[in-house]
Design an enzyme around this catalytic site. Structure first.
Site, PDB file in Angstrom:
ATOM      1  N   GLY A 135       2.558  -5.253  -3.787  1.00  0.00           N
ATOM      2  CA  GLY A 135       1.432  -4.415  -4.190  1.00  0.00           C
ATOM      3  C   GLY A 135       1.114  -4.559  -5.663  1.00  0.00           C
ATOM      4  O   GLY A 135       0.596  -5.585  -6.111  1.00  0.00           O
TER       5      GLY A 135
ATOM      6  N   ASP B 240       6.002   3.527  -3.602  1.00  0.00           N
ATOM      7  CA  ASP B 240       6.947   4.362  -4.341  1.00  0.00           C
ATOM      8  C   ASP B 240       6.426   5.790  -4.454  1.00  0.00           C
ATOM      9  O   ASP B 240       7.138   6.762  -4.166  1.00  0.00           O
ATOM     10  CB  ASP B 240       7.160   3.755  -5.733  1.00  0.00           C
TER      11      ASP B 240
ATOM     12  N   ILE C 224       5.182   3.806   6.182  1.00  0.00           N
ATOM     13  CA  ILE C 224       6.643   3.792   6.114  1.00  0.00           C
ATOM     14  C   ILE C 224       7.225   5.191   5.951  1.00  0.00           C
ATOM     15  O   ILE C 224       8.361   5.448   6.346  1.00  0.00           O
ATOM     16  CB  ILE C 224       7.139   2.860   4.980  1.00  0.00           C
TER      17      ILE C 224
END
Length: 331
Positions: free
Chosen positions: A118, A33, A10
């Site tokens: 996740g 993140d 991503i």
């Protein structure tokens, strides 16, 4: 294509915005993140700190900094407990709030990961279904390209029943089709030799030649003409049709304005699914564009499975096609 499932990192997506699944304190965590913060640089963290907290189910927007995307939309997803603590509703809110921010900022594209799938432990197949449902509803009212980004093939799984049903249908119908017209071998008794067909004309049936000019003067209905006729027959509007087909407005406009438009096979089938055509009608529409369904092609068999079973949810079909490494439906 308004909604597309892709396998990619991503942080490398060139969309107007990518979505970062964060915690309510908006501090760099792990997984996606951490990867987004690493790729964007330290300025992203500083802007996140300045925004304060982001409660579960809400979203905040920042610049993209060193990322290919102009913006990052941060959302705090739910931690999976047992499915009885509002996790589904919070996750739906995450996707919805991110989309609302994209609309507010007039973005043309946005890329989502599978939020909370996740480290937060939300079942991956459930996340994908929730994402597709919320995004699909949003796309009926808004024009934006949406990507669901799956990092690897193990990141999601079709429902066990659907996977088994489709696999069984493929196993029952998949064949290695071949034409024996050009490869047949004949035994010649008089000389005991093998004789191969010297030309297609000798092997295949020969139709009476027709006058070319006469044939060209009597062309059948084109794909575009059939599509517009079917939309009227179904009592649908153009917008309803192309949105259900996962087709963007720009492409539909091209099709409507060009009677001789030549679509791709997935585009034809997308419209057939949108119009909820029978298998016979779908095959007729495919012929208008120069295509056909074949039992030597897994893509075709999967499409046939859904149509013959009266299942016309294009997002579910695309989810299945993605699982079997096939092209998706739409533009």
């Amino acid at each position: 294509m308004p909604l597309k499932i892709i396998r990619q990192d991503i942080t490398k997506i060139k969309a107007d915005a990518i979505v970062n699944p964060t915690n309510k304190y908006m501090r760099p965590g792990g997984g996606t993140d951490a990867a987004i913060h690493k790729a964007a640089g330290k300025k992203l963290m500083m802007e996140c700190i300045s925004l304060g907290e982001c409660p579960e189910g809400e979203a905040r927007i920042t610049k993209g900094y060193n990322l290919p995307s102009k913006y990052v939309i941060h959302t705090a997803g739910p931690v999976w407990r047992d499915g009885q603590c509002g996790e589904k509703e919070i996750l739906e809110s995450c996707y919805r709030e991110c989309l609302n921010l994209a609309a507010e900022y007039k973005l043309e594209s946005i890329a989502f990961p599978l939020i909370s799938s996740g480290l937060y432990g939300f079942p991956k197949d459930s996340v994908l279904k929730i994402a597709i449902q919320v995004i699909g509803q949003f796309l009926f009212e808004n024009e934006i390209d949406v990507y669901i980004v799956v990092f690897d093939k193990t990141a999601y799984q079709l429902s066990e029943k659907l996977f088994k049903d489709v696999t069984s249908y493929i196993d029952d119908n998949y064949v290695d089709e071949h034409s024996d017209c050009f490869a047949r071998t004949y035994s010649m008794p008089s000389v005991g030799m093998a004789y191969s067909c010297p030309s297609p004309v000798d092997c295949c049936s020969v139709e009476k030649k027709a006058d070319l000019d006469s044939m060209l003067d009597n062309l059948d209905e084109s794909f575009s003409q059939m599509l517009l006729r079917k939309i009227d027959e179904k009592g649908m509007t153009d917008v309803q049709c192309y949105k259900k087909a996962n087709i963007n407005r720009k492409l539909f406009s091209k099709i409507r304005s060009d009677v001789n438009y030549k679509p791709s096979k997935p585009t034809v089938i997308a419209f057939a699914v949108s119009l909820e055509l029978t298998l016979e009608e779908t095959e007729e529409m495919l012929k208008k564009a120069g295509f056909a369904l074949s039992h030597s092609n897994k893509f075709d068999i999967i499409i046939e499975f859904f149509i013959t079973n009266g299942k016309y949810d294009i997002f579910e079909i695309n989810e299945t096609l993605f699982a079997f490494d096939q092209s998706l439906l739409g533009a």
